[in-house]
Design a protein around this motif. Structure first.
Motif, short mmCIF file in Angstrom:
data_model
loop_
_atom_site.label_atom_id
_atom_site.label_comp_id
_atom_site.label_asym_id
_atom_site.label_seq_id
_atom_site.Cartn_x
_atom_site.Cartn_y
_atom_site.Cartn_z
N ALA A 81 0.82 -1.22 0.00
CA ALA A 81 0.00 0.00 0.00
C ALA A 81 0.85 1.27 0.00
N GLY A 82 1.85 1.33 0.87
CA GLY A 82 2.67 2.53 0.97
C GLY A 82 3.49 2.80 -0.27
N THR A 83 4.10 1.76 -0.83
CA THR A 83 4.89 1.91 -2.05
C THR A 83 4.01 2.36 -3.20
N GLY A 84 2.83 1.76 -3.32
CA GLY A 84 1.90 2.15 -4.38
C GLY A 84 1.50 3.60 -4.28
N ALA A 85 1.17 4.05 -3.07
CA ALA A 85 0.76 5.44 -2.89
C ALA A 85 1.90 6.40 -3.21
N LEU A 86 3.13 6.03 -2.85
CA LEU A 86 4.28 6.87 -3.14
C LEU A 86 4.50 6.99 -4.65
N LEU A 87 4.44 5.86 -5.37
CA LEU A 87 4.60 5.89 -6.82
C LEU A 87 3.48 6.70 -7.49
N LEU A 88 2.24 6.49 -7.01
CA LEU A 88 1.10 7.22 -7.56
C LEU A 88 1.28 8.72 -7.37
N PHE A 89 1.59 9.12 -6.14
CA PHE A 89 1.74 10.54 -5.84
C PHE A 89 2.87 11.14 -6.66
N GLY A 90 4.01 10.44 -6.74
CA GLY A 90 5.15 10.96 -7.49
C GLY A 90 4.81 11.15 -8.96
N ALA A 91 4.09 10.19 -9.54
CA ALA A 91 3.74 10.29 -10.95
C ALA A 91 2.73 11.41 -11.21
N LEU A 107 14.19 3.89 -5.90
CA LEU A 107 13.15 2.97 -5.45
C LEU A 107 12.97 1.83 -6.44
N LEU A 108 13.10 2.11 -7.73
CA LEU A 108 12.80 1.12 -8.77
C LEU A 108 14.01 0.30 -9.20
N LEU A 109 15.21 0.66 -8.75
CA LEU A 109 16.39 -0.12 -9.13
C LEU A 109 16.24 -1.56 -8.68
N ILE A 146 8.30 -1.80 6.40
CA ILE A 146 8.85 -0.58 5.84
C ILE A 146 10.35 -0.80 5.65
N THR A 147 10.81 -0.82 4.41
CA THR A 147 12.21 -1.09 4.13
C THR A 147 13.02 0.20 4.15
N GLN A 148 14.34 0.05 4.31
CA GLN A 148 15.22 1.21 4.29
C GLN A 148 15.16 1.90 2.94
N ARG A 149 15.05 1.10 1.85
CA ARG A 149 14.96 1.68 0.52
C ARG A 149 13.74 2.58 0.40
N LEU A 150 12.59 2.12 0.93
CA LEU A 150 11.36 2.90 0.85
C LEU A 150 11.48 4.18 1.65
N LEU A 151 12.11 4.10 2.83
CA LEU A 151 12.26 5.30 3.66
C LEU A 151 13.12 6.34 2.96
#
Length: 284
Positions: free
Chosen positions: A92-102, A136-138, A258-263
């Protein structure tokens, strides 16, 4: 409306927007509903809720402002469909971050294309946000699934286009209601095409109805009410809270890590976008 009321409505709207991510992820992770059916039920429920809100409020403007238009309805449908299919695999959190960024990238990019120019601090913010998204996407153990990430980025672009098309188009609640009604026809076509893979259960339908009627329909109505009391930069900046709320909800309700990469990516993307939207653009 008092400042306290405006802030309360803004908070409720942000919770509703984050709730869309949580409800979709809950439905597709823990129930038997398929993403196409979730999309159709969400859009139809949202259309009915918004129609009822417009009727109860009486609305403003003429019939034209209530009808929406087909290009905007198509953008709305594209957002909702890509959003649902992406949450088959994304947290959920990763999806919301990608959505908001786009969404923000689409709207900022449009502004640059139409002649707006960024200052030095805003340029640094844009670079930081882009680096956060790339990071994030690497590829790696903690990277989100590429297929789901691409779909969510597409959902964000579609929503950005929908938002840009909606500027200055009359009473936003009435226009959104009309666009939801039109988008329901597109979702009917999607469901028909995906009929061999259709799957429904009561819990999944309940989540879809809640996402459509409450966190979409009522959420948008609340947001448009609060928006009248917010400056443009404040309205853009406050949306930075949506991925954070979604990530916290994912931890509490879905047990997502919550991963370090996501943070790190969140700090870069949200901080970078905040620098962009908080500054003043100039027109060349």
């Amino acid at each position: 409306m008092s400042r306290t009321q405006a802030l309360l409505l803004t908070l409720l709207a942000m919770i509703a927007f984050a709730g869309n991510s949580l409800l979709c992820r809950l439905a597709l992770q823990r129930t038997g509903i398929d993403p196409a059916s979730f999309t159709s039920i969400r859009i139809i429920s949202g259309a009915l809720a918004l129609w009822l809100i417009v009727r109860l409020r009486g609305g403003t403007g003429g019939a034209k402002s209530a009808s929406g238009n087909w290009p905007s309805a198509l953008a709305l449908f594209a957002y909702a469909a890509a959003f649902s299919f992406s949450y088959v695999s994304l947290p959920a959190g990763t999806g919301a971050l990608l959505l908001f960024g786009a969404v923000q990238a689409t709207m900022i990019g449009y502004g640059l294309w139409t002649g707006e120019r960024l200052g030095r601090r805003q340029t640094l913010g844009l670079i930081a946000a882009c680096c956060g998204l790339v990071g994030l996407l690497l590829p790696g153990l903690s990277a989100p699934p590429l297929h789901g990430a691409v779909l969510m980025l597409a959902a964000g672009v579609a929503w950005g286009i929908y938002s840009l098309r909606g500027k200055g188009s009359g009473d936003p609640t009435r226009v959104t209601a009309g666009n939801f009604l039109r988008a329901a026809l597109f979702t009917a076509g999607l469901s028909a095409a995906m009929l061999p893979w259709a799957s429904l259960d009561s819990s999944g339908v309940g989540y879809a109805v809640s996402s459509g009627a409450l966190t979409s329909g009522v959420g948008y109505a609340v947001w448009y009410t609060a928006l009248r009391e917010l400056r443009a930069t404040s309205a853009a900046t406050v949306q930075l809270s949506v991925p954070v709320i979604a990530a916290l909800g994912g931890i509490v309700f879905l047990g997502e890590p919550i991963t370090q990469r996501l943070l790190v990516a969140s700090a870069a993307i949200l901080g970078g976008v905040a620098l962009v939207v908080a500054g003043k653009q100039s027109v060349k």
